[in-house]
Design an enzyme around this catalytic site. Sequence first.
Site, PDB file in Angstrom:
ATOM      1  N   ARG A 104       0.975  -1.254   0.157  1.00 37.65           N
ATOM      2  CA  ARG A 104      -0.079  -0.002  -0.034  1.00 37.65           C
ATOM      3  C   ARG A 104       0.715   1.177   0.006  1.00 37.65           C
ATOM      4  O   ARG A 104       1.697   1.600   0.996  1.00 37.65           O
ATOM      5  CB  ARG A 104      -0.985   0.020   0.949  1.00 37.65           C
ATOM      6  CG  ARG A 104      -1.688   1.256   1.265  1.00 37.65           C
ATOM      7  CD  ARG A 104      -2.477   1.221   2.672  1.00 37.65           C
ATOM      8  NE  ARG A 104      -3.980   0.378   2.106  1.00 37.65           N
ATOM      9  CZ  ARG A 104      -4.817   0.483   2.928  1.00 37.65           C
ATOM     10  NH1 ARG A 104      -4.876   1.021   4.182  1.00 37.65           N
ATOM     11  NH2 ARG A 104      -5.848  -0.361   2.467  1.00 37.65           N
ATOM     12  N   HIS A 131      -8.080   0.527  -5.546  1.00 37.50           N
ATOM     13  CA  HIS A 131      -8.303  -0.452  -4.488  1.00 37.50           C
ATOM     14  C   HIS A 131      -8.795  -1.942  -4.650  1.00 37.50           C
ATOM     15  O   HIS A 131      -9.980  -1.956  -4.316  1.00 37.50           O
ATOM     16  CB  HIS A 131      -8.930   0.264  -3.362  1.00 37.50           C
ATOM     17  CG  HIS A 131      -8.813  -0.270  -2.061  1.00 37.50           C
ATOM     18  ND1 HIS A 131      -7.902  -1.509  -1.776  1.00 37.50           N
ATOM     19  CD2 HIS A 131      -9.092  -0.016  -0.867  1.00 37.50           C
ATOM     20  CE1 HIS A 131      -7.866  -1.735  -0.331  1.00 37.50           C
ATOM     21  NE2 HIS A 131      -8.853  -1.002   0.170  1.00 37.50           N
ATOM     22  N   GLN A 134     -10.265  -4.382  -2.246  1.00 38.12           N
ATOM     23  CA  GLN A 134     -11.848  -4.024  -1.736  1.00 38.12           C
ATOM     24  C   GLN A 134     -12.615  -4.357  -2.456  1.00 38.12           C
ATOM     25  O   GLN A 134     -13.832  -5.058  -1.895  1.00 38.12           O
ATOM     26  CB  GLN A 134     -11.834  -2.598  -1.544  1.00 38.12           C
ATOM     27  CG  GLN A 134     -13.221  -2.010  -0.627  1.00 38.12           C
ATOM     28  CD  GLN A 134     -13.142  -2.727   0.712  1.00 38.12           C
ATOM     29  OE1 GLN A 134     -12.163  -2.729   1.468  1.00 38.12           O
ATOM     30  NE2 GLN A 134     -14.355  -3.279   1.237  1.00 38.12           N
ATOM     31  N   ASP A 218     -17.781   6.387   0.265  1.00 37.99           N
ATOM     32  CA  ASP A 218     -16.367   6.089   0.983  1.00 37.99           C
ATOM     33  C   ASP A 218     -16.104   7.533   1.723  1.00 37.99           C
ATOM     34  O   ASP A 218     -16.985   8.595   1.678  1.00 37.99           O
ATOM     35  CB  ASP A 218     -15.398   6.082  -0.067  1.00 37.99           C
ATOM     36  CG  ASP A 218     -13.973   5.675   0.473  1.00 37.99           C
ATOM     37  OD1 ASP A 218     -13.868   5.454   1.775  1.00 37.99           O
ATOM     38  OD2 ASP A 218     -13.095   5.747  -0.109  1.00 37.99           O
ATOM     39  N   CYS A 258     -16.291   0.626   2.599  1.00 39.79           N
ATOM     40  CA  CYS A 258     -15.273  -0.128   2.669  1.00 39.79           C
ATOM     41  C   CYS A 258     -14.472   0.032   4.080  1.00 39.79           C
ATOM     42  O   CYS A 258     -13.672  -0.833   4.437  1.00 39.79           O
ATOM     43  CB  CYS A 258     -14.177   0.345   1.741  1.00 39.79           C
ATOM     44  SG  CYS A 258     -13.519   1.981   1.842  1.00 39.79           S
ATOM     45  N   ARG A 286     -13.029  -9.467   3.435  1.00 39.17           N
ATOM     46  CA  ARG A 286     -11.600  -9.125   2.970  1.00 39.17           C
ATOM     47  C   ARG A 286     -10.634 -10.204   3.319  1.00 39.17           C
ATOM     48  O   ARG A 286      -9.577 -10.505   2.499  1.00 39.17           O
ATOM     49  CB  ARG A 286     -10.965  -7.780   3.684  1.00 39.17           C
ATOM     50  CG  ARG A 286     -11.742  -6.364   3.417  1.00 39.17           C
ATOM     51  CD  ARG A 286     -11.654  -5.962   1.891  1.00 39.17           C
ATOM     52  NE  ARG A 286     -10.173  -6.070   1.660  1.00 39.17           N
ATOM     53  CZ  ARG A 286      -9.322  -4.999   1.857  1.00 39.17           C
ATOM     54  NH1 ARG A 286      -9.719  -4.020   2.248  1.00 39.17           N
ATOM     55  NH2 ARG A 286      -8.082  -5.050   1.504  1.00 39.17           N
TER      56      ARG A 286
HETATM   57  N1   CP Z   1     -10.844  -1.031   3.476  1.00 34.98           N
HETATM   58  C1   CP Z   1      -9.847  -0.935   3.703  1.00 34.98           C
HETATM   59  O1   CP Z   1      -8.643  -1.029   3.098  1.00 34.98           O
HETATM   60  O2   CP Z   1      -9.482  -0.779   4.979  1.00 34.98           O
HETATM   61  P1   CP Z   1      -7.935  -0.425   5.603  1.00 34.98           P
HETATM   62  O3   CP Z   1      -7.483   0.827   5.445  1.00 34.98           O
HETATM   63  O4   CP Z   1      -8.010  -0.670   7.258  1.00 34.98           O
HETATM   64  O5   CP Z   1      -7.151  -1.659   5.319  1.00 34.98           O
END
Ligand code: CP
Length: 304
Positions: A104, A131, A134, A218, A258, A286
């Site tokens: 990430r 992303h 997700q 979001d 998410c 997830r």
């Molecule tokens: N939705 C998501 O990616 O959560 P985090 O940022 O906690 O990994």
Amino acid sequence: MNKRDFLSLLDFSPEELEYLIRRGKQFRKMHAAGEVYQPLVGKTGIIILQMASTRTRVAFEAGMNQLGGHAIFLGTSDSQLGRGEPIADFARVVSEMVDIVMIRTASQEDIEELARHASIPIINAMSSRLHPCQLLADIQTFEELRGPIKGATVAFVGDGYNMCHSFINAARQWGFNLKMACPEGYQPDPQILQSTNNAQMVDSPGEAVAGADLVVTDVWSSMGHEGQEVDRKAIFAPYQVNESLLDRAADDALFMHCLPAHRGEEISETLFDDPRSVVWHEAGNRLHSQKALMEFLLLGPVDA
Ligand code: CP
């Protein structure tokens, strides 16, 4: 087996994505049954997080452990990447030592560079552009609760940022209709938007949500928008998803987010208590969808 990466939903064919959803559903059932399944014994994965995470990190680490493998976490200051080691050098080194990397970082280009120079699979754990992990969880959740998403109508309300971009790619790959309501100046990248006829901008949250089978939003200030919170709260205020907006959706509509969420901003204080909200099921997926992805990248498809 040639190495594959998962940097975008467009890296996989629709058939491969369907396979991942089927396999993720199986992993959910196996987990609920307490079944031990450890095909990744002897495998090691690294998760690199240059921004905070709850779900992605826990899903990667727990998923690797449950599959019999081992997970290493590297935060920003834990590796020489944080001190300027070239991504290409890092990629070659870790390819000598481990089997898979999840990363990430804000820059999609950095993730792509890592993938180009690594001989092991790379997973995009979220960039400012996309992303994709997700979306595996989101599609799995919809299909578990409502059946095939192909042909369904999905409403995205809010910031036309990485989650919105990933929903556009998902609409293209799974064949659903996406209606998006985003404030002027916060609309998705036109290049991504124009890549499919399945996604269209509409003028208001009400228009996006009308008759939708799934409503998603979001946060208004994602990672990377620090310092813009005050301005964004004012701009995005008419885009809050609340119970009365959801009432305009289909009778059996679902709501997803998410997470993490800011109650009282992009959602009402009480929306997660509404029976149409399936955010905890979604968050649990997830884990199951990332296990399906890691298994696929390391071992290829199994009967599913
Ligand atoms: N939705 C998501 O990616 O959560 P985090 O940022 O906690 O990994």
